[in-house]
Design an enzyme around this catalytic site. Structure first.
Site, short mmCIF file in Angstrom:
data_model
loop_
_atom_site.label_atom_id
_atom_site.label_comp_id
_atom_site.label_asym_id
_atom_site.label_seq_id
_atom_site.Cartn_x
_atom_site.Cartn_y
_atom_site.Cartn_z
CE1 TYR A 1 -4.21 1.80 0.49
CE2 TYR A 1 -2.83 3.20 1.55
CZ TYR A 1 -4.08 2.94 1.00
OH TYR A 1 -5.02 3.93 0.94
CG HIS B 1 -8.72 1.46 1.20
ND1 HIS B 1 -8.58 1.80 -0.11
CD2 HIS B 1 -9.64 0.41 1.49
CE1 HIS B 1 -9.29 1.34 -0.54
NE2 HIS B 1 -10.10 0.46 0.14
CG PHE C 1 -1.85 8.78 -4.87
CD1 PHE C 1 -1.34 9.27 -6.29
CD2 PHE C 1 -1.31 7.94 -4.33
CE1 PHE C 1 -0.28 8.65 -6.65
CE2 PHE C 1 -0.12 7.33 -4.50
CZ PHE C 1 0.41 7.70 -5.97
CD GLU C 2 -6.53 3.44 -2.03
OE1 GLU C 2 -6.91 2.98 -2.92
OE2 GLU C 2 -6.69 3.25 -0.60
CB ILE C 3 0.52 2.97 -5.93
CG1 ILE C 3 0.23 4.14 -7.02
CG2 ILE C 3 0.91 1.70 -7.03
CD1 ILE C 3 1.48 4.62 -7.47
#
Ligand code: GDP
Ligand code: MN
Length: 349
Positions: free
Chosen positions: A178, A272, A235-237
């Site tokens: 994450y 999350h 925004f998440e990768i």
């Protein structure tokens, strides 16, 4: 003497052909966007930014998800802008509706009450479905099942620096699950009982909570209370395989049963973030200093001038949110013993 201005054709023929030069080392990953047809022109800006700063050299796929059918214009325009393959998916009804254990009258009363209190999106029904979908379902949409990593992109975001190497590959090679660019405090009115629900889950599943997790990021009293810090999830990768793991699914299912997505207004960001902070080891969570990013109303712009010059950044350093009082990124640095950049405490406003 008069000079002849260049024509469109002469300019076009001089444009370097750079598309796809870094395709070779790609990992199994995709961009993913949840959007409505009406988000098209805001989405166009985000795609341009992602393509110009990164994806033109990689041509990663892009998955678009919607609770409604995407119209022809949305498909046509986004396909023309994305350098990779685009896919368009409709969300199954069961993932965007009330589960049978939810009391809809109670949910409606909660919305009206939160609307009266002027809580952001407090009165919105669709926003709640959106947050629940992003918390528990997008990663198991059929179109997402073949990918290992995702990068979430929302409408109207901006990237301000060249992305120096492939973030997906970095995730895979370094066993990251994450990652984030901005962190901040959640409004308590949207999550009054979230931490109780989390504690109930961790009490039933202590085996899901590893030593060396990032609990200190989200609790300042050793797990007694939630300090409201969360990674900003627009925004998440991240790793899709982690979200599809038994641990994460059990966590989401347990929270979902408690009803706070509807009776309160639990956001996918705290959901999350709490999962990542409790169920991953802290080295599996990554902060991207070099990805300069804007989503209204906050900006991450690297503090270090040298990075901004090297990566041809266009953000204003004064707008960097990292070291402001409402950011949790200082806390992230502290709990990981990371050295803060020179000049970090100059909180301009
Ligand atoms: P904010 O960033 O919290 O202000 O919320 P947004 O309005 O940006 O919504 C978050 C994401 O969900 C964005 O990618 C939106 O395009 C998407 N979204 C929000 N509501 C809906 C909806 O009702 N349907 C669909 N298909 N997408 C939505
Ligand atoms: Mn948004």
């Amino acid at each position: 003497a008069t000079k002849t201005p260049p024509t469109y054709d002469s300019v076009k023929s001089q444009k370097p052909q750079v598309l796809g030069t870094n395709r070779a080392g790609r990992v199994n990953a995709t961009f993913v966007t949840l959007a409505r047809n009406s988000d098209l022109w805001d989405m166009v800006k985000s795609i341009r930014s992602v393509e110009d700063r990164f994806n033109r050299d990689y041509n990663y796929d892009w998955v678009f998800l919607n609770d409604d059918d995407f119209d022809e214009e949305f498909r046509k325009v986004t396909t023309s802008l994305v350098s990779g393959t685009t896919h368009y998916g409709k969300i199954p009804k069961e993932h965007w509706s009330y589960p049978d254990w939810i009391d809809r009258d109670k949910a409606k009363e909660a919305r009206e009450e939160m609307d009266r209190k002027k809580i952001i999106y407090g009165g919105s029904e669709s926003y709640r479905h959106m947050c629940r979908y992003e918390s528990g379902f997008f990663f198991r949409h059929p179109l997402m099942m073949n990918y290992e990593y995702y990068w979430r992109v929302e409408p109207s975001i901006e990237l301000f620096c060249d992305i120096p190497s492939d973030p997906f590959r970095f995730m895979k090679e370094n066993n990251k699950k994450y990652s984030f660019v901005i962190s901040l405090y959640e409004y308590i009115e949207t999550i009054p009982t979230l931490w109780d629900s989390v504690k109930k889950f961790t009490g039933t599943h202590p085996e899901y909570i590893p030593e060396g997790n990032a609990m200190e990021f989200i609790s300042s009293d050793n797990g007694e209370t939630y300090n409201r810090c969360h990674f900003w999830s627009n925004f998440e990768i991240g790793s899709l395989e982690w979200l599809r793991s038994k641990e994460y699914i059990d966590y989401f299912t347990s929270l979902d049963k408690d009803g706070g997505f509807f009776y309160e207004r639990w956001g996918d960001a705290p959901v999350h973030s709490i999962a990542a902070s409790l169920m991953l080891k802290k080295e599996q969570i990554h902060f991207w200093n070099e990805i300069a990013y804007y989503h209204v109303p906050f900006t991450h712009c690297p503090t270090e001038e040298q990075i901004r010059l090297d990566l041809r950044c266009s953000c204003k350093p004064k707008e960097n949110f990292d070291w402001r009082d409402y950011s949790c990124t200082k806390r992230w640095y502290d709990i990981n013993n990371m050295q803060k950049p020179a000049g970090w405490s100059k909180k301009d406003d």
